[in-house]
Design a protein around this motif. Structure first.
Motif, PDB file in Angstrom:
ATOM      1  N   GLY A 164      11.016   5.497  -0.765  1.00 18.20           N
ATOM      2  CA  GLY A 164      10.415   6.273  -1.854  1.00 18.20           C
ATOM      3  C   GLY A 164       8.906   6.217  -1.802  1.00 18.20           C
ATOM      4  N   SER A 165       8.287   7.099  -2.572  1.00 18.32           N
ATOM      5  CA  SER A 165       6.833   7.106  -2.737  1.00 18.32           C
ATOM      6  C   SER A 165       6.531   7.789  -4.058  1.00 18.32           C
ATOM      7  CB  SER A 165       6.143   7.835  -1.580  1.00 18.32           C
ATOM      8  OG  SER A 165       6.541   9.198  -1.534  1.00 18.32           O
ATOM      9  N   ALA A 166       5.292   7.647  -4.500  1.00 18.39           N
ATOM     10  CA  ALA A 166       4.899   8.265  -5.768  1.00 18.39           C
ATOM     11  C   ALA A 166       3.492   8.816  -5.636  1.00 18.39           C
ATOM     12  CB  ALA A 166       4.963   7.249  -6.910  1.00 18.39           C
ATOM     13  N   VAL A 181       7.700  11.456  -8.052  1.00 13.14           N
ATOM     14  CA  VAL A 181       8.414  10.405  -7.327  1.00 13.14           C
ATOM     15  C   VAL A 181       9.273  11.078  -6.265  1.00 13.14           C
ATOM     16  CG1 VAL A 181      10.224   8.649  -7.451  1.00 13.14           C
ATOM     17  CG2 VAL A 181       8.433   8.724  -9.197  1.00 13.14           C
ATOM     18  N   HIS A 190      11.261   0.528  -8.624  1.00 15.62           N
ATOM     19  CA  HIS A 190       9.963   0.213  -8.026  1.00 15.62           C
ATOM     20  C   HIS A 190       8.959   1.341  -8.245  1.00 15.62           C
ATOM     21  CE1 HIS A 190       7.035  -1.202  -4.994  1.00 15.62           C
ATOM     22  NE2 HIS A 190       6.901   0.084  -4.735  1.00 15.62           N
ATOM     23  N   GLU A 191       9.350   2.552  -7.906  1.00 18.79           N
ATOM     24  CA  GLU A 191       8.399   3.665  -8.000  1.00 18.79           C
ATOM     25  C   GLU A 191       7.954   3.905  -9.447  1.00 18.79           C
ATOM     26  OE1 GLU A 191       7.020   4.835  -5.446  1.00 18.79           O
ATOM     27  OE2 GLU A 191       8.373   3.950  -3.972  1.00 18.79           O
ATOM     28  N   HIS A 198       4.300   2.324  -9.807  1.00 20.14           N
ATOM     29  CA  HIS A 198       3.433   3.466  -9.509  1.00 20.14           C
ATOM     30  C   HIS A 198       3.380   4.529 -10.608  1.00 20.14           C
ATOM     31  CE1 HIS A 198       2.888   2.250  -5.267  1.00 20.14           C
ATOM     32  NE2 HIS A 198       4.165   1.879  -5.317  1.00 20.14           N
ATOM     33  N   ASN A 227      -4.004   7.113  -6.011  1.00 22.76           N
ATOM     34  CA  ASN A 227      -2.769   6.372  -5.751  1.00 22.76           C
ATOM     35  C   ASN A 227      -3.082   5.003  -5.155  1.00 22.76           C
ATOM     36  OD1 ASN A 227      -0.791   8.409  -6.484  1.00 22.76           O
ATOM     37  ND2 ASN A 227      -1.524   9.541  -4.707  1.00 22.76           N
ATOM     38  N   GLU A 286       2.232  -3.620  -5.051  1.00 23.60           N
ATOM     39  CA  GLU A 286       3.341  -3.867  -4.132  1.00 23.60           C
ATOM     40  C   GLU A 286       3.785  -5.324  -4.102  1.00 23.60           C
ATOM     41  OE1 GLU A 286       4.862  -1.477  -2.887  1.00 23.60           O
ATOM     42  OE2 GLU A 286       3.449   0.187  -3.081  1.00 23.60           O
TER      43      GLU A 286
END
Length: 376
Positions: A167-169, A178, A201-202, A206, A219, A228
């Motif tokens: 994943g990422s945001a 997300v 987590h995301e 984030h 970001n 993190e």
């Protein structure tokens, strides 16, 4: 990237099979029943692969899902898991007809009805939970804050290894985003829990970072040990709690088995992730250790009961991460100071002083004051 009709049908089948047919999730010991589940599991995987190319129109999705569900149920009408799988596909047939699997699910302005493809259903459940945790910490999330989810399939699983999801945001965009990336192919019950971890987590680390700020934000980079390391430890705890309180349909591995999978996913990020310099990994590990040390000081040196100590550490973290004056650089510098102070074995008094300052911050909420009052 919006999901095509075939892709969203395939993901729906893979997720449903992982939740209801995976023999590990069902805790099956009898060989005959296990073999039946494995055969059904493989059959659904084959149907999902077929759907990716065979389903080219939204109009075809519902009928395809209904037919697959009925085929599995007819294998053994007395098997409760087969019936639950059939019921789930019947439900999905009514909510997958329109849309591409992208969108927001919570907050003022979120659409009342949205396509439940990809991970939107579980994303809504996890986001509501994170919002509840923020509320419990005394944090008011702006009513108009929307988080948009995007689900994508990838044939290149390198970024996800050794797992099948990543994943990422993006909080620099006008609407916070997300992204969930799933490796193209069959999923297991463990993968479903990994999706829950990624979502926690995301969102925790984030998507809600500096959510009270009105400034344009950057970001947090992958090397940010506050985001993190420190906050990821909070996300791990939240996901572990999900195993106990999450809806059974989205917690296919329960108890210590489920929590063990969450730990494996979490701890991999602190062992040898391929994208971090050794110095950045050391700082990430230190931030995780400092978070735990803060809890320990609250309990052992400040005499709070264990549960209250845990809540104090969590509340400090939520307030700092969402603060109106926070940004990834400022939080990273804070994590560096706290890691040094809280883990100081030769001067435990400075760690206790830092913990008292963190506790005071939860009342006064003045980030500049916290930075001034922390020991040098």
């Amino acid at each position: 990237m919006p999901l095509a009709p075939g892709d969203k049908t395939a993901i729906a089948l893979w997720l449903a099979a992982a939740r209801y047919l995976d023999g590990e999730a069902c805790l099956i010991e009898e060989d005959k029943v296990l073999n039946a589940h494995q055969a059904a599991f493989a059959a659904v995987n084959a149907e999902a692969l077929t759907a990716k190319t065979a389903i080219t129109s939204e109009k075809e999705v519902a009928a395809y899902l209904l037919r697959v569900g009925q085929d599995i149920r007819q294998r053994d009408a007395t098997n409760e898991r087969f019936t639950e799988f059939c019921d789930e596909l019947r439900r999905l047939a009514s909510v997958l007809a329109d849309g591409n699997g992208d969108g927001s699910t919570c907050g003022t302005g979120a659409p009342i009805k949205t396509c439940q493809s990809g991970i939107l259903e579980v994303a809504r459940l996890v986001e509501l939970r994170v919002r509840d945790l923020l509320y419990a910490a005394g944090i008011s999330v702006p009513e108009d804050l929307l988080i948009s989810y995007v689900t994508a399939l990838t044939k290149n699983g390198h970024s996800c290894l050794p797992f099948k999801v990543s994943g990422s945001a993006d909080i620099a965009a006008p609407v916070r985003i997300v992204d969930i990336v799933i490796v193209d192919g069959q999923l297991s019950a463990r993968d479903v829990l990994d999706i829950a971890y990624i979502l926690h987590h995301e969102l925790t680390c984030h998507a809600f970072q500096a959510c009270q700020s009105t400034q344009k934000l950057a970001n947090a980079p992958a090397k940010c040990h506050w985001t993190e390391g420190w906050m990821d430890t909070l996300a791990f705890d939240a996901t572990t709690g999900w195993i106990d309180v999450g809806p059974a349909a989205w917690v296919p591995l329960q108890g210590e088995m489920g929590k063990g999978e969450i730990w494996d996913f979490h701890d991999f990020r602190y062992r040898a992730p391929p994208y971090l310099l050794p110095s950045d990994l050391t700082r990430r590990r230190g931030a995780r250790e400092a978070f735990r040390r803060l809890q320990q000081i609250f309990e052992e040196d400040m005499a709070f009961p264990a549960e209250e100590a845990r809540k104090h550490a969590e509340r400090f973290s939520w307030i700092a991460n969402t603060h109106a004056e926070a940004n990834s650089l400022r939080l990273r510098l804070l994590a560096t100071r706290l890691s040094t102070l809280l883990r100081n074995k030769s001067r435990p008094d400075v760690g206790i002083k830092a913990a008292r300052d963190c506790l005071a911050f939860t009342a006064h909420r003045n980030l500049s004051r916290l930075e001034r009052e922390l020991p040098e």
